[in-house]
Design an enzyme around this catalytic site. Structure first.
Site, PDB file in Angstrom:
ATOM      1  N   THR A 149       0.669  -9.369  35.778  1.00  0.00           N
ATOM      2  CA  THR A 149       0.581  -9.079  37.213  1.00  0.00           C
ATOM      3  C   THR A 149      -0.019 -10.270  37.944  1.00  0.00           C
ATOM      4  OG1 THR A 149       0.303  -6.764  36.659  1.00  0.00           O
ATOM      5  CG2 THR A 149      -0.301  -7.412  38.910  1.00  0.00           C
ATOM      6  N   CYS A 208     -16.139 -36.056  29.314  1.00  0.00           N
ATOM      7  CA  CYS A 208     -14.960 -35.318  29.745  1.00  0.00           C
ATOM      8  C   CYS A 208     -15.304 -33.855  29.867  1.00  0.00           C
ATOM      9  CB  CYS A 208     -13.787 -35.571  28.830  1.00  0.00           C
ATOM     10  SG  CYS A 208     -13.343 -34.239  27.783  1.00  0.00           S
ATOM     11  N   GLN A 236      -4.686 -34.444  40.239  1.00  0.00           N
ATOM     12  CA  GLN A 236      -5.546 -35.304  41.076  1.00  0.00           C
ATOM     13  C   GLN A 236      -4.753 -36.037  42.163  1.00  0.00           C
ATOM     14  OE1 GLN A 236      -8.754 -35.082  40.968  1.00  0.00           O
ATOM     15  NE2 GLN A 236      -9.149 -34.190  38.959  1.00  0.00           N
ATOM     16  N   ASN A 238      -8.031 -38.819  36.210  1.00  0.00           N
ATOM     17  CA  ASN A 238      -9.181 -38.108  36.772  1.00  0.00           C
ATOM     18  C   ASN A 238     -10.511 -38.839  36.589  1.00  0.00           C
ATOM     19  OD1 ASN A 238      -8.178 -37.156  34.118  1.00  0.00           O
ATOM     20  ND2 ASN A 238     -10.167 -36.188  34.010  1.00  0.00           N
ATOM     21  N   SER A 269      -3.152 -27.592  40.308  1.00  0.00           N
ATOM     22  CA  SER A 269      -4.332 -26.735  40.175  1.00  0.00           C
ATOM     23  C   SER A 269      -4.886 -26.402  41.558  1.00  0.00           C
ATOM     24  CB  SER A 269      -5.387 -27.480  39.351  1.00  0.00           C
ATOM     25  OG  SER A 269      -6.591 -26.741  39.324  1.00  0.00           O
ATOM     26  N   GLY A 270      -5.309 -25.159  41.741  1.00  0.00           N
ATOM     27  CA  GLY A 270      -5.854 -24.751  43.035  1.00  0.00           C
ATOM     28  C   GLY A 270      -7.237 -25.295  43.334  1.00  0.00           C
ATOM     29  N   HIS A 271      -8.110 -25.262  42.315  1.00  0.00           N
ATOM     30  CA  HIS A 271      -9.521 -25.523  42.643  1.00  0.00           C
ATOM     31  C   HIS A 271      -9.852 -26.993  42.920  1.00  0.00           C
ATOM     32  CE1 HIS A 271     -11.258 -26.928  38.656  1.00  0.00           C
ATOM     33  NE2 HIS A 271     -10.112 -26.440  38.240  1.00  0.00           N
TER      34      HIS A 271
HETATM   35  N1  PLP Z   1      -5.411 -32.262  34.758  1.00  0.00           N
HETATM   36  C1  PLP Z   1      -6.304 -33.024  35.408  1.00  0.00           C
HETATM   37  C2  PLP Z   1      -5.969 -34.448  35.735  1.00  0.00           C
HETATM   38  C3  PLP Z   1      -7.548 -32.494  35.764  1.00  0.00           C
HETATM   39  O1  PLP Z   1      -8.435 -33.270  36.408  1.00  0.00           O
HETATM   40  C4  PLP Z   1      -7.815 -31.139  35.443  1.00  0.00           C
HETATM   41  C5  PLP Z   1      -9.132 -30.549  35.752  1.00  0.00           C
HETATM   42  O2  PLP Z   1     -10.156 -31.098  35.424  1.00  0.00           O
HETATM   43  C6  PLP Z   1      -6.845 -30.389  34.775  1.00  0.00           C
HETATM   44  C7  PLP Z   1      -5.647 -30.987  34.449  1.00  0.00           C
HETATM   45  C8  PLP Z   1      -7.063 -28.961  34.421  1.00  0.00           C
HETATM   46  O3  PLP Z   1      -6.951 -28.135  35.560  1.00  0.00           O
HETATM   47  P1  PLP Z   1      -7.435 -26.611  35.565  1.00  0.00           P
HETATM   48  O4  PLP Z   1      -8.916 -26.643  35.686  1.00  0.00           O
HETATM   49  O5  PLP Z   1      -6.756 -26.003  36.759  1.00  0.00           O
HETATM   50  O6  PLP Z   1      -6.981 -25.974  34.296  1.00  0.00           O
END
Ligand code: PLP
Length: 374
Positions: free
Chosen positions: A236, A321, A178, A148, A198-200
């Site tokens: 739920t 980070c 990523q 990331n 991850s969704g966001h």
């Molecule tokens: N793993 C990586 C490589 C990420 O970039 C992130 C988010 O920054 C995560 C895990 C964590 O994801 P989440 O925010 O959905 O917990």
């Protein structure tokens, strides 16, 4: 505004917003036996099918979670719970996201041996280093797909196939946060027993993610309760967030290659402009084009980040980070000398070459206006 912080989070796409609204209106509990419950359950199962399809998996292998942090914690602690009576060694890369790295650290504090494989002197990871480290005591190998901070793509399929050849009982987990919807992520090719999503990061809302768990891999549950998600993750289901996640995947899945090409052109444009200006490019040429780590020597990351913010340009400081806490990842990749001056520019396919021009011009303005440090 210009948003170049897509590795941190992304804008929620229209399709996901519409699906979230539908999920809010269908307020039934997916476990209820009546019509309202069934409608909600159909939304959840539709999203599960979409995500499974994108991964080349079976819907029964996809479990919804609150995000990739929960998915990765479930993978690490679940693997430990499944194997701790006989084995106590975990292998991870030294550049994992804290979601995996800190879960492994917690196991280390509980008495496990954690081996952290670092890049070699050339800044690259070699599959053999992971495979050589595995032995009869190893219960888990967890390696992220795309880093990331730099976009570096780790040789996950090669690592996992070598590990499985050595000992097929070792569990393999990949943090694909990523990579998913940016590079092709297919479970068969990756060879992972577990995958975190991850969704966001893909234009869906925050607070939703998934864990892919390969059929036949038995992982004990970490969350006990009413037995939702086939008894694996009770609680739920968040129907609106899951609906948004599914809608974002449905939108993005058919265009992975097309967007990759577009974003590669943006990356090439940024890299060539950085080179012209004499800025350092920390990311390697074969990194994911969605993340470009650059350094402007003499301009501290945080100072430049806030200068750009005033011009409505949003980037990330490459070495931070979380909230200014320094990470060691850039140093691991051999970029320690520039880590204080590093910016992370992370794209989505809505970004444009004009936005890159504006960014480069504003960095040049910052060089003129701000006092440089040695
Ligand atoms: N793993 C990586 C490589 C990420 O970039 C992130 C988010 O920054 C995560 C895990 C964590 O994801 P989440 O925010 O959905 O917990």
């Amino acid at each position: 505004m210009i948003y170049f912080d897509n590795a941190a989070t992304t804008a929620v796409c229209e399709e996901a917003v519409a699906a979230v609204n539908k999920g809010l209106q269908n307020f039934g509990n997916p476990s209820s036996l009546h019509r309202l419950g069934l409608d909600a359950e159909l939304i959840v199962s539709g999203a599960r099918e979409t995500i499974a399809d994108a991964l080349g998996a079976d819907p029964s292998e996809v479990y919804f979670t609150s995000g990739a942090t929960e998915s990765s914690n479930t993978a690490v602690f679940g693997a430990y719970k499944a194997h701790s009576k006989r084995k106590n060694k975990v292998i991870i890369s030294s550049v994992e996201h804290p979601a995996t790295a800190n879960a492994a650290l917690a196991l280390e504090e509980a008495g496990c041996e954690v081996v952290r494989i670092a890049p070699r002197e050339d800044g690259r990871f070699y599959a053999g280093d992971f495979i050589d480290a595995a032995d009869e005591n190893t219960f888990l190998v967890s390696v992220m797909m795309v880093n990331n901070e730099t976009g570096y793509v780790l040789p996950v399929s090669e690592i996992f196939s070598g590990i499985k050849k050595k000992d097929r009982t070792i569990l393999t987990h990949c943090d694909c946060v990523q990579g998913f919807m940016k590079l092709p992520v297919k479970v068969k090719k990756l060879g992972a027993d577990m995958i975190s999503l991850s969704g966001h990061k893909i234009h869906a809302p925050k607070g939703v993610g998934a864990l892919y768990l390969k059929k036949g891999v038995h992982l004990p549950s970490l969350v006990y309760g009413g037995g939702q998600e086939s008894g694996f993750r009770s609680g739920t289901e968040s129907v609106p967030l899951i609906a948004g996640f599914g809608a974002a995947v449905e939108k993005l899945s058919p265009t992975v290659n097309e967007r990759y090409k577009k974003v590669s052109a943006l990356r090439d444009c940024l890299v060539s402009k950085c080179r012209e200006k004499g800025y350092t490019v920390n990311s390697t040429e074969d990194a994911s084009p969605y993340v470009v780590s650059i350094a402007i020597k003499g301009l501290r990351s945080e100072v430049l980040l806030h200068y750009l913010e005033k011009k409505q340009i949003y980037v990330s400081s490459g070495s931070a980070c979380s909230k200014g806490k320094k990470s060691s990842v850039l140093a691991q990749f051999g970029c320690a000398a520039v880590s204080d001056f590093t910016l992370r520019i992370s794209f989505c396919s809505d970004n444009t070459a004009e936005e890159i021009d504006t960014l480069i011009n504003e960095i040049a303005n910052a060089e003129n206006e701000l006092a440089k440090v040695r």
